[in-house]
Design a protein around this motif. Structure first.
Motif, PDB file in Angstrom:
ATOM      1  N   ALA A  64       0.786  -1.329   0.142  1.00  0.00           N
ATOM      2  CA  ALA A  64       0.075   0.100   0.052  1.00  0.00           C
ATOM      3  C   ALA A  64       0.811   1.302  -0.113  1.00  0.00           C
ATOM      4  O   ALA A  64       0.462   2.365  -0.547  1.00  0.00           O
ATOM      5  CB  ALA A  64      -0.977  -0.026   1.260  1.00  0.00           C
ATOM      6  N   ASP A  65       2.094   1.388   0.779  1.00  0.00           N
ATOM      7  CA  ASP A  65       2.849   2.379   0.620  1.00  0.00           C
ATOM      8  C   ASP A  65       4.110   2.366  -0.304  1.00  0.00           C
ATOM      9  O   ASP A  65       4.724   3.293  -0.284  1.00  0.00           O
ATOM     10  CB  ASP A  65       3.443   2.409   2.254  1.00  0.00           C
ATOM     11  N   THR A  66       4.192   1.558  -1.285  1.00  0.00           N
ATOM     12  CA  THR A  66       4.993   1.665  -2.121  1.00  0.00           C
ATOM     13  C   THR A  66       4.727   2.575  -3.387  1.00  0.00           C
ATOM     14  O   THR A  66       3.520   2.416  -3.781  1.00  0.00           O
ATOM     15  CB  THR A  66       5.038   0.061  -2.947  1.00  0.00           C
ATOM     16  N   LYS A  67       5.351   3.412  -3.587  1.00  0.00           N
ATOM     17  CA  LYS A  67       5.308   4.386  -4.776  1.00  0.00           C
ATOM     18  C   LYS A  67       5.820   3.846  -6.141  1.00  0.00           C
ATOM     19  O   LYS A  67       6.792   3.296  -6.430  1.00  0.00           O
ATOM     20  CB  LYS A  67       5.996   5.704  -4.850  1.00  0.00           C
ATOM     21  N   VAL A  68       4.606   3.634  -7.089  1.00  0.00           N
ATOM     22  CA  VAL A  68       5.207   3.028  -8.264  1.00  0.00           C
ATOM     23  C   VAL A  68       4.792   4.235  -9.653  1.00  0.00           C
ATOM     24  O   VAL A  68       3.824   4.759  -9.593  1.00  0.00           O
ATOM     25  CB  VAL A  68       3.928   1.952  -8.808  1.00  0.00           C
ATOM     26  N   ASP A  69       5.999   4.372 -10.234  1.00  0.00           N
ATOM     27  CA  ASP A  69       6.321   5.197 -11.193  1.00  0.00           C
ATOM     28  C   ASP A  69       5.958   4.422 -12.432  1.00  0.00           C
ATOM     29  O   ASP A  69       6.752   3.780 -13.052  1.00  0.00           O
ATOM     30  CB  ASP A  69       7.541   6.243 -11.156  1.00  0.00           C
ATOM     31  N   LEU A  70       4.841   4.795 -13.012  1.00  0.00           N
ATOM     32  CA  LEU A  70       4.503   4.139 -14.217  1.00  0.00           C
ATOM     33  C   LEU A  70       5.375   4.323 -15.620  1.00  0.00           C
ATOM     34  O   LEU A  70       5.732   3.208 -16.502  1.00  0.00           O
ATOM     35  CB  LEU A  70       3.073   4.315 -14.734  1.00  0.00           C
ATOM     36  N   LYS A  71       6.082   5.500 -15.645  1.00  0.00           N
ATOM     37  CA  LYS A  71       7.147   5.966 -16.360  1.00  0.00           C
ATOM     38  C   LYS A  71       8.339   5.234 -16.465  1.00  0.00           C
ATOM     39  O   LYS A  71       8.820   4.658 -17.242  1.00  0.00           O
ATOM     40  CB  LYS A  71       7.199   7.352 -16.628  1.00  0.00           C
ATOM     41  N   VAL A  72       8.673   5.029 -15.212  1.00  0.00           N
ATOM     42  CA  VAL A  72       9.919   4.297 -14.659  1.00  0.00           C
ATOM     43  C   VAL A  72       9.530   2.697 -14.933  1.00  0.00           C
ATOM     44  O   VAL A  72      10.588   2.168 -15.539  1.00  0.00           O
ATOM     45  CB  VAL A  72      10.346   4.504 -13.481  1.00  0.00           C
ATOM     46  N   LEU A  73       8.695   2.191 -14.596  1.00  0.00           N
ATOM     47  CA  LEU A  73       8.492   0.985 -14.739  1.00  0.00           C
ATOM     48  C   LEU A  73       8.074   0.519 -16.169  1.00  0.00           C
ATOM     49  O   LEU A  73       8.699  -0.414 -16.657  1.00  0.00           O
ATOM     50  CB  LEU A  73       6.919   0.498 -14.171  1.00  0.00           C
ATOM     51  N   SER A  74       7.668   1.392 -17.117  1.00  0.00           N
ATOM     52  CA  SER A  74       7.458   1.049 -18.483  1.00  0.00           C
ATOM     53  C   SER A  74       9.106   1.212 -19.215  1.00  0.00           C
ATOM     54  O   SER A  74       9.329   0.086 -19.855  1.00  0.00           O
ATOM     55  CB  SER A  74       6.847   2.225 -19.133  1.00  0.00           C
ATOM     56  N   GLN A  75       9.952   2.094 -18.919  1.00  0.00           N
ATOM     57  CA  GLN A  75      11.315   2.142 -19.377  1.00  0.00           C
ATOM     58  C   GLN A  75      12.145   0.493 -18.689  1.00  0.00           C
ATOM     59  O   GLN A  75      12.723   0.138 -19.669  1.00  0.00           O
ATOM     60  CB  GLN A  75      11.941   3.155 -18.627  1.00  0.00           C
ATOM     61  N   ARG A  76      11.851   0.405 -17.607  1.00  0.00           N
ATOM     62  CA  ARG A  76      12.496  -0.943 -17.104  1.00  0.00           C
ATOM     63  C   ARG A  76      11.796  -2.422 -17.638  1.00  0.00           C
ATOM     64  O   ARG A  76      12.683  -3.345 -17.688  1.00  0.00           O
ATOM     65  CB  ARG A  76      12.093  -0.999 -15.552  1.00  0.00           C
ATOM     66  N   LEU A  77      10.879  -2.246 -18.345  1.00  0.00           N
ATOM     67  CA  LEU A  77      10.189  -3.301 -19.053  1.00  0.00           C
ATOM     68  C   LEU A  77      10.639  -3.270 -20.546  1.00  0.00           C
ATOM     69  O   LEU A  77      10.104  -4.020 -21.593  1.00  0.00           O
ATOM     70  CB  LEU A  77       8.783  -3.358 -19.090  1.00  0.00           C
TER      71      LEU A  77
END
Length: 309
Positions: A64-77
């Motif tokens: 619940a307290d984890t910050k998920v940055d979709l732009k960063v995650l997208s790049q990592r994928l």
């Protein structure tokens, strides 16, 4: 026909997986869930259902307290900065086979969701118990991280634990660290995804209606969609609720207005009642979409929402 909650829980018992069950009112967010089960032992989860531009789907299950940055995650994928986006509402019943607000990694038990990639927050591994919805958002269950993995292995899934807050550099000499988690299969939705209406702001008509007239300027179409244009130019079935997400956001905005108007004490009761009504409206929206078409359902739901609020 997807798995029911009862079938899922029975499967956990057959796997000799122990869990704690918590029944509560329908909740649409992890914040609302915390009010009912937050005092129990276990880490709450927030679950994102995502897709990329090639119609490959992902569930990101974070604490619940984890910050998920979709732009960063997208790049990592390896998908670029804008490769990931929220999956359309239509994909919930078609792929995950769960209702609004019930996104959960347990949905991968359904054959229709076997191609979905699962990214689990590595923080869950350090928790005694992890809390998820078991295909329904009026129940939460808590189980150990080891039992969670045991369940996924039983259905042929090998979940990946990921540091979702990491931001490693990606470049020519530094390949994306999560590229191996990109699904190999693309999915074509049987229903029209809501993002198509974003690309072409002209509202969708019933299947029997003629195609939209080409040449209408995007500015005019956008005004009609937002309700700020000339209403006489719109067809009677035009609606601003063709996008389910927008529908929910606008109703929640009305809830906030009620809180400010009535004060915190009365507002709390108002919020509770309106959230129940929102769930009813959302269910009606989904059921009507199956029988009357997406446009007709969104139009009727809009009328009901204004009537009750």
């Amino acid at each position: 026909m997807g798995y029911s909650m009862e079938q899922l829980l029975q499967q956990l018992k057959e796997l000799q997986i122990d869990y704690n069950r918590y029944d509560h009112p329908v909740v649409l967010t992890v914040e609302a869930q915390a009010k009912h089960v937050g005092n129990n032992k276990g880490a709450l989860s927030k679950n994102l259902f995502l897709k990329d531009k090639k119609n490959r789907f992902y569930i990101v299950s974070a604490m619940a307290d984890t910050k998920v940055d979709l732009k960063v995650l997208s790049q990592r994928l390896g998908l670029g900065k804008t490769g990931l986006r929220m999956a359309p509402e239509e994909a919930l019943p078609e792929i995950l086979q769960v209702p609004l607000g019930s996104v959960t990694p347990f949905a991968l038990v359904n054959e229709s969701a076997r191609h979905v990639s699962l990214l689990l927050d590595k923080g869950f591994k350090d928790q005694d118990l992890c809390i998820f919805h078991p295909l329904s958002n009026d129940v939460s269950i808590a189980l150990t991280a080891n039992d969670l993995v045991k369940f996924f292995k039983s259905i042929g899934k090998d979940p990946a634990y990921v540091d979702l807050e990491a931001n490693p550099p990606v470049g020519k000499d530094q390949p994306p660290d999560l590229a191996s988690l990109v699904p190999s299969d693309a999915v074509v939705l049987l229903t029209s995804p809501s993002e198509k209406s974003e690309a072409n702001p002209i509202p969708l008509n019933d299947k029997s209606a003629p195609a939209p007239v080409k040449g209408k300027s995007s500015s005019v179409a956008q005004k009609e969609k937002s309700g700020k244009g000339n209403l006489e130019k719109a067809k009677p079935t035009t609606t601003t609720y063709a996008d389910s997400k927008r529908f929910v956001e606008e109703v929640l905005e009305k809830i906030n207005v009620e809180i400010e108007r009535n004060g915190k004490e009365n507002g709390a009761l108002t919020t509770y009642n309106l959230r129940l009504e929102l769930e009813t409206l959302a269910t009606s929206f989904k059921n009507m979409a199956y029988t009357e078409g997406f446009h007709a359902a969104s139009s009727a739901t809009k009328q009901r929402s204004f009537g009750c609020l």
